[in-house]
Motif scaffolding. Structure first.
Motif, PDB file in Angstrom:
ATOM      1  N   SER A   1       0.839  -1.198   0.000  1.00 28.83           N
ATOM      2  CA  SER A   1       0.000   0.000   0.000  1.00 28.83           C
ATOM      3  C   SER A   1       0.871   1.245   0.000  1.00 28.83           C
ATOM      4  CB  SER A   1      -0.899  -0.005   1.221  1.00 28.83           C
ATOM      5  OG  SER A   1      -0.136  -0.333   2.353  1.00 28.83           O
ATOM      6  N   PHE A   2       0.301   2.336  -0.463  1.00 26.16           N
ATOM      7  CA  PHE A   2       1.029   3.601  -0.559  1.00 26.16           C
ATOM      8  C   PHE A   2       0.586   4.559   0.536  1.00 26.16           C
ATOM      9  CE2 PHE A   2       1.094   1.905  -4.848  1.00 26.16           C
ATOM     10  CZ  PHE A   2       2.416   2.096  -5.197  1.00 26.16           C
ATOM     11  N   HIS A   3       1.485   5.445   0.898  1.00 29.43           N
ATOM     12  CA  HIS A   3       1.096   6.542   1.784  1.00 29.43           C
ATOM     13  C   HIS A   3       0.309   7.567   0.992  1.00 29.43           C
ATOM     14  CE1 HIS A   3       3.541   5.113   4.949  1.00 29.43           C
ATOM     15  NE2 HIS A   3       4.693   5.369   4.370  1.00 29.43           N
ATOM     16  N   GLN A   4      -0.698   8.128   1.629  1.00 26.08           N
ATOM     17  CA  GLN A   4      -1.397   9.242   0.997  1.00 26.08           C
ATOM     18  C   GLN A   4      -1.180  10.498   1.820  1.00 26.08           C
ATOM     19  OE1 GLN A   4      -5.425   7.951   0.583  1.00 26.08           O
ATOM     20  NE2 GLN A   4      -4.858   6.362  -0.863  1.00 26.08           N
ATOM     21  N   ASP A   5      -1.421  11.608   1.154  1.00 23.63           N
ATOM     22  CA  ASP A   5      -1.306  12.884   1.860  1.00 23.63           C
ATOM     23  C   ASP A   5      -2.419  12.969   2.893  1.00 23.63           C
ATOM     24  OD1 ASP A   5      -0.722  15.443   2.604  1.00 23.63           O
ATOM     25  OD2 ASP A   5      -1.919  16.332   1.000  1.00 23.63           O
ATOM     26  N   LEU A   6      -2.059  13.258   4.135  1.00 27.40           N
ATOM     27  CA  LEU A   6      -3.056  13.234   5.208  1.00 27.40           C
ATOM     28  C   LEU A   6      -3.523  14.613   5.619  1.00 27.40           C
ATOM     29  CD1 LEU A   6      -1.288  10.601   7.393  1.00 27.40           C
ATOM     30  CD2 LEU A   6      -3.333  10.251   6.048  1.00 27.40           C
ATOM     31  N   GLY A   7      -2.878  15.616   5.101  1.00 29.76           N
ATOM     32  CA  GLY A   7      -3.276  16.975   5.492  1.00 29.76           C
ATOM     33  C   GLY A   7      -3.102  17.189   6.988  1.00 29.76           C
ATOM     34  N   GLU A   8      -4.133  17.671   7.618  1.00 30.29           N
ATOM     35  CA  GLU A   8      -4.072  18.033   9.037  1.00 30.29           C
ATOM     36  C   GLU A   8      -3.773  16.838   9.946  1.00 30.29           C
ATOM     37  OE1 GLU A   8      -4.433  21.186  10.428  1.00 30.29           O
ATOM     38  OE2 GLU A   8      -4.117  21.712   8.326  1.00 30.29           O
ATOM     39  N   ALA A   9      -4.210  15.652   9.528  1.00 33.69           N
ATOM     40  CA  ALA A   9      -4.049  14.476  10.387  1.00 33.69           C
ATOM     41  C   ALA A   9      -2.578  14.176  10.676  1.00 33.69           C
ATOM     42  CB  ALA A   9      -4.721  13.265   9.758  1.00 33.69           C
ATOM     43  N   ASN A  10      -1.684  14.713   9.850  1.00 34.09           N
ATOM     44  CA  ASN A  10      -0.247  14.542  10.109  1.00 34.09           C
ATOM     45  C   ASN A  10       0.113  14.904  11.537  1.00 34.09           C
ATOM     46  OD1 ASN A  10       1.186  13.568   7.886  1.00 34.09           O
ATOM     47  ND2 ASN A  10       0.812  15.483   6.793  1.00 34.09           N
ATOM     48  N   LEU A  11      -0.544  15.940  12.024  1.00 31.68           N
ATOM     49  CA  LEU A  11      -0.223  16.438  13.361  1.00 31.68           C
ATOM     50  C   LEU A  11      -0.543  15.403  14.432  1.00 31.68           C
ATOM     51  CD1 LEU A  11      -1.503  20.093  12.952  1.00 31.68           C
ATOM     52  CD2 LEU A  11       0.849  19.276  12.892  1.00 31.68           C
ATOM     53  N   ILE A  12      -1.619  14.645  14.207  1.00 30.27           N
ATOM     54  CA  ILE A  12      -1.981  13.610  15.192  1.00 30.27           C
ATOM     55  C   ILE A  12      -0.889  12.534  15.207  1.00 30.27           C
ATOM     56  CG2 ILE A  12      -3.783  12.024  15.952  1.00 30.27           C
ATOM     57  CD1 ILE A  12      -5.731  13.532  14.160  1.00 30.27           C
ATOM     58  N   TYR A  13      -0.445  12.134  14.020  1.00 35.16           N
ATOM     59  CA  TYR A  13       0.640  11.152  13.945  1.00 35.16           C
ATOM     60  C   TYR A  13       1.883  11.680  14.663  1.00 35.16           C
ATOM     61  CZ  TYR A  13      -1.718   8.239  10.429  1.00 35.16           C
ATOM     62  OH  TYR A  13      -2.571   7.400   9.778  1.00 35.16           O
ATOM     63  N   GLU A  14       2.205  12.931  14.356  1.00 37.83           N
ATOM     64  CA  GLU A  14       3.373  13.553  14.986  1.00 37.83           C
ATOM     65  C   GLU A  14       3.282  13.457  16.506  1.00 37.83           C
ATOM     66  OE1 GLU A  14       5.978  15.609  13.947  1.00 37.83           O
ATOM     67  OE2 GLU A  14       5.667  15.508  11.783  1.00 37.83           O
ATOM     68  N   LYS A  15       2.097  13.781  17.001  1.00 37.51           N
ATOM     69  CA  LYS A  15       1.914  13.829  18.450  1.00 37.51           C
ATOM     70  C   LYS A  15       2.222  12.459  19.066  1.00 37.51           C
ATOM     71  CE  LYS A  15      -2.144  13.637  20.750  1.00 37.51           C
ATOM     72  NZ  LYS A  15      -3.573  14.008  20.876  1.00 37.51           N
ATOM     73  N   TYR A  16       1.630  11.410  18.475  1.00 39.17           N
ATOM     74  CA  TYR A  16       1.837  10.091  19.060  1.00 39.17           C
ATOM     75  C   TYR A  16       3.272   9.594  18.863  1.00 39.17           C
ATOM     76  CZ  TYR A  16      -2.994   9.700  20.397  1.00 39.17           C
ATOM     77  OH  TYR A  16      -4.185   9.898  21.019  1.00 39.17           O
ATOM     78  N   TRP A  17       3.865   9.953  17.746  1.00 39.44           N
ATOM     79  CA  TRP A  17       5.253   9.557  17.496  1.00 39.44           C
ATOM     80  C   TRP A  17       6.172  10.201  18.538  1.00 39.44           C
ATOM     81  CZ3 TRP A  17       7.567   5.773  15.363  1.00 39.44           C
ATOM     82  CH2 TRP A  17       8.869   5.852  14.881  1.00 39.44           C
TER      83      TRP A  17
END
Lengths: 257, 359
Positions: free
Chosen positions: B336-352
């Protein structure tokens, strides 16, 4: 006991500083591609480097920009420091405060800001924009180094020189400059180093026609940093060493006068 | 560093609004010198195109290649955005950055009628969700993020799924990369959640899985993930196939396993920014890169796959059959490919960040 611990401390300090560089130099002669094991002495990375025009050109570009930027920053910065020290003018406090602000500004902010300025003024990205940017971020370091030196300096010497009829220019050339020379030289060296290894600001303000070494090396993460980089780093190390030695000689020669 | 650039990119977007009215000026200054030698300006990773191919292109067409480099997709995006798609003729973004550039109107359509070698492309890598019909992009190289093992230390048959990395026997022997999208993709698969999700609950489920895995991890490395494996520091790790390929060249017994839930795939594609100056030359360049010989050179030198059927025929049998570079069609289909997540990137960042802070 105290002597032993002092020696130990110094040894550890020196090891921390120089072992990585030593390993890099050794690895530039290592036949192994990934430099993990020693597989024999070889100069093949230097031979490959000679054929890698793009990498050599980038290194030469880096040296050119660093030397010019450091020199110009030193000239402007020294004059600015002398002005701040000797003269009273409106906004002097503000100006010297701003020197610290621009020194503490994160690189990335400065990079974006400079890029916007260049775009707004219509300066095309390349050597000129890169040079202006490098002079800009080197400048505060020179000012601070020279200004600190000036602060230890006996103001009466200037008065004495003036008493003896020296013009402003002669005072600067024969009194101030010799006394602050070590600071000027270290300001130059600091600027040279900062400019030579800057990645963040350069990434934004340089254009396609002017590639510099740190950018090229940093961008190698995609395909793996090649051992040619060890070779060119070793060469740059030697060049930097020569520059440091030369600068020490300048300072020393001046002292004997 | 990447995060700083990401933050800066946001700043750029805010600021570029102010500089928009001025942007055309830079374009016009560049246009003042049309009689300059023919050139094409390529913005790409260092040495990501074999030097011989570039030389051959210049010899044949007389077009000089100006090669500029960036060190992350984030930096590339920030600069192209700020220059409003001018200054560069070819850029090579990865999948989800391509999508982002397309959505922000930074690209121009590629005229396929000028690409005589377009038919060489492997249809497996065309018409993906990040650029339907390949209107704006032509794939250059692709690869995957999956599990590499030192087969002397780890039984290859014991790993068939991403779940297997969570086995206690691998505790303290495992490496992952400092790449939050790849690592969350793995965790989301294990948690049974959809990839490219924007739901905080799903992302949190992925985070919980990673938290369980965290104590087992010995090394986090994305600058050169092959090195800990070669040094014997770790016995298995999640890494790009090109890195695994290099490790295999160096130490022999390395295997690259595509788990049953599918690997993470990425494609780096050629695109032409909206205000590129040498559009004609950019097309010529892309067409040259689509030749069988160019693809072959790239595969051999870089260890990543060029999706070029004509190149496959020229490769050594051994290389052609190396599943590290060329996974089977089933493995590709499962990936599977990554897609552009827009704002949701920030949620990933937070948990990372929470994970890295050990919480």
């Amino acid at each position: 006991m105290a002597r032993i611990s002092k020696a130990l401390y110094l040894t550890i300090l020196m090891l921390l500083l120089y072992v990585p560089i030593f390993i890099l130099v050794v690895n530039s002669f290592n036949a192994s591609k990934y430099g993990i094991k020693w597989t024999g002495f070889s100069t093949k990375w230097y031979e490959k480097l000679v054929q890698n025009d793009a990498l050599i050109q980038a290194a030469l570009n880096s040296l050119t920009v660093s030397i010019i930027a450091a020199t110009m920053a030193t000239v402007i910065g020294t004059l600015a420091a002398v002005a701040l020290y000797r003269y009273d003018f409106k906004g002097k406090k503000f100006l010297s405060g701003m020197v610290f602000v621009s020194m503490l500004t994160p690189d990335i902010v400065m990079a974006i800001a400079l890029l916007i300025v260049f775009i707004t003024l219509g300066i095309s990205l390349g050597f000129i924009s890169l040079l202006i940017a490098h002079i800009t971020f080197c400048l505060p370091f020179v000012i601070i180094a020279v200004y600190a030196r000036l602060n230890d300096f006996d103001k009466r010497m200037i008065l004495a020189a003036r008493d003896l009829g020296a013009s402003e220019w002669r005072i600067f050339r024969l009194v101030i400059l010799p006394l602050i020379l070590p600071a000027v030289v270290s300001g130059w060296l600091l600027s040279f180093t900062l400019s030579l290894d800057d990645v963040i600001v350069s990434a934004f303000v340089t254009g396609p026609g002017y590639e510099i070494l740190p950018l090229k090396v940093y961008s190698m993460v995609k395909v793996g940093v090649s051992p040619e980089v060890n070779a060119i780093s070793t060469i740059l190390l030697v060049v930097s060493l020569l520059i440091v030695i030369a600068s020490q000689l300048i300072v020393r020669k001046d002292k004997t006068l | 560093m990447k995060k700083l650039i990401l933050a800066a990119t946001t700043l750029v977007m805010a600021l570029s609004a102010c500089s928009d009215n001025k942007a055309p000026e830079t374009v016009s200054t560049a246009e003042e010198k049309p009689q300059k030698a023919q050139k094409v300006v390529v913005y790409n990773w260092t040495e990501y195109i074999p030097a011989d191919v570039l030389t051959a292109f210049t010899e044949e067409t007389g077009i000089e290649v100006e090669y500029a480099t960036y060190e992350s997709n984030e930096a590339m995006f920030a600069k192209v955005k700020l220059l409003d798609g001018a200054g560069y003729d070819i850029v090579v973004p990865s999948t989800y950055f391509l999508e982002k550039m397309r959505k922000q109107d930074l690209l121009q359509p590629i005229d396929k009628s000028k690409l005589s070698n377009f038919a060489n492309l492997d249809t497996d890598m065309l018409n993906k969700e990040y650029d339907p019909q390949n209107t704006y992009s032509v794939p250059y190289l692709w690869g995957s993020t999956s599990i590499a093992i030192n087969a002397d230390e780890v039984d290859a048959d014991s790993i068939t799924s991403w779940h297997d990395l969570w086995k206690p026997e691998f505790s303290g022997r495992l490496m992952i990369m400092d790449d939050l999208r790849d690592m969350f993709a793995m965790a989301l698969k294990v948690a049974g959640k959809p990839l490219n999700t924007s739901s905080e609950a799903d992302i949190k489920a992925g985070y919980e899985e990673l938290k369980k895995l965290w104590p087992s991890i010995k090394v986090i490395n994305s600058d050169s993930p092959k090195t800990p494996l070669i040094q014997g520091n770790v016995d298995l790790g999640v890494m790009w196939n090109g890195e695994a390929y290099m490790a295999q060249q160096e130490m022999g017994n390395v295997k690259f396993i595509y788990p049953q839930e599918g690997a993470v795939l990425w494609v780096d594609s050629f695109v032409i920014p909206k205000n590129a100056e040498n559009v004609e030359n950019a097309h010529k360049f892309i067409d040259f890169m689509l030749r069988a010989e160019s693809g072959k050179a790239a595969i051999e030198e870089l260890g990543y796959a060029a999706p070029n059927k004509a190149s496959y025929a020229l490769l050594d049998e051994e290389l052609r059959n190396n599943t590290m570079i060329f996974p089977s069609s089933e493995d590709i289909a499962k990936g599977s490919f990554h897609q552009d997540l827009g704002e949701a990137n920030l949620i990933y960042e937070k948990y990372w960040e929470l994970l890295k802070a050990g919480k």
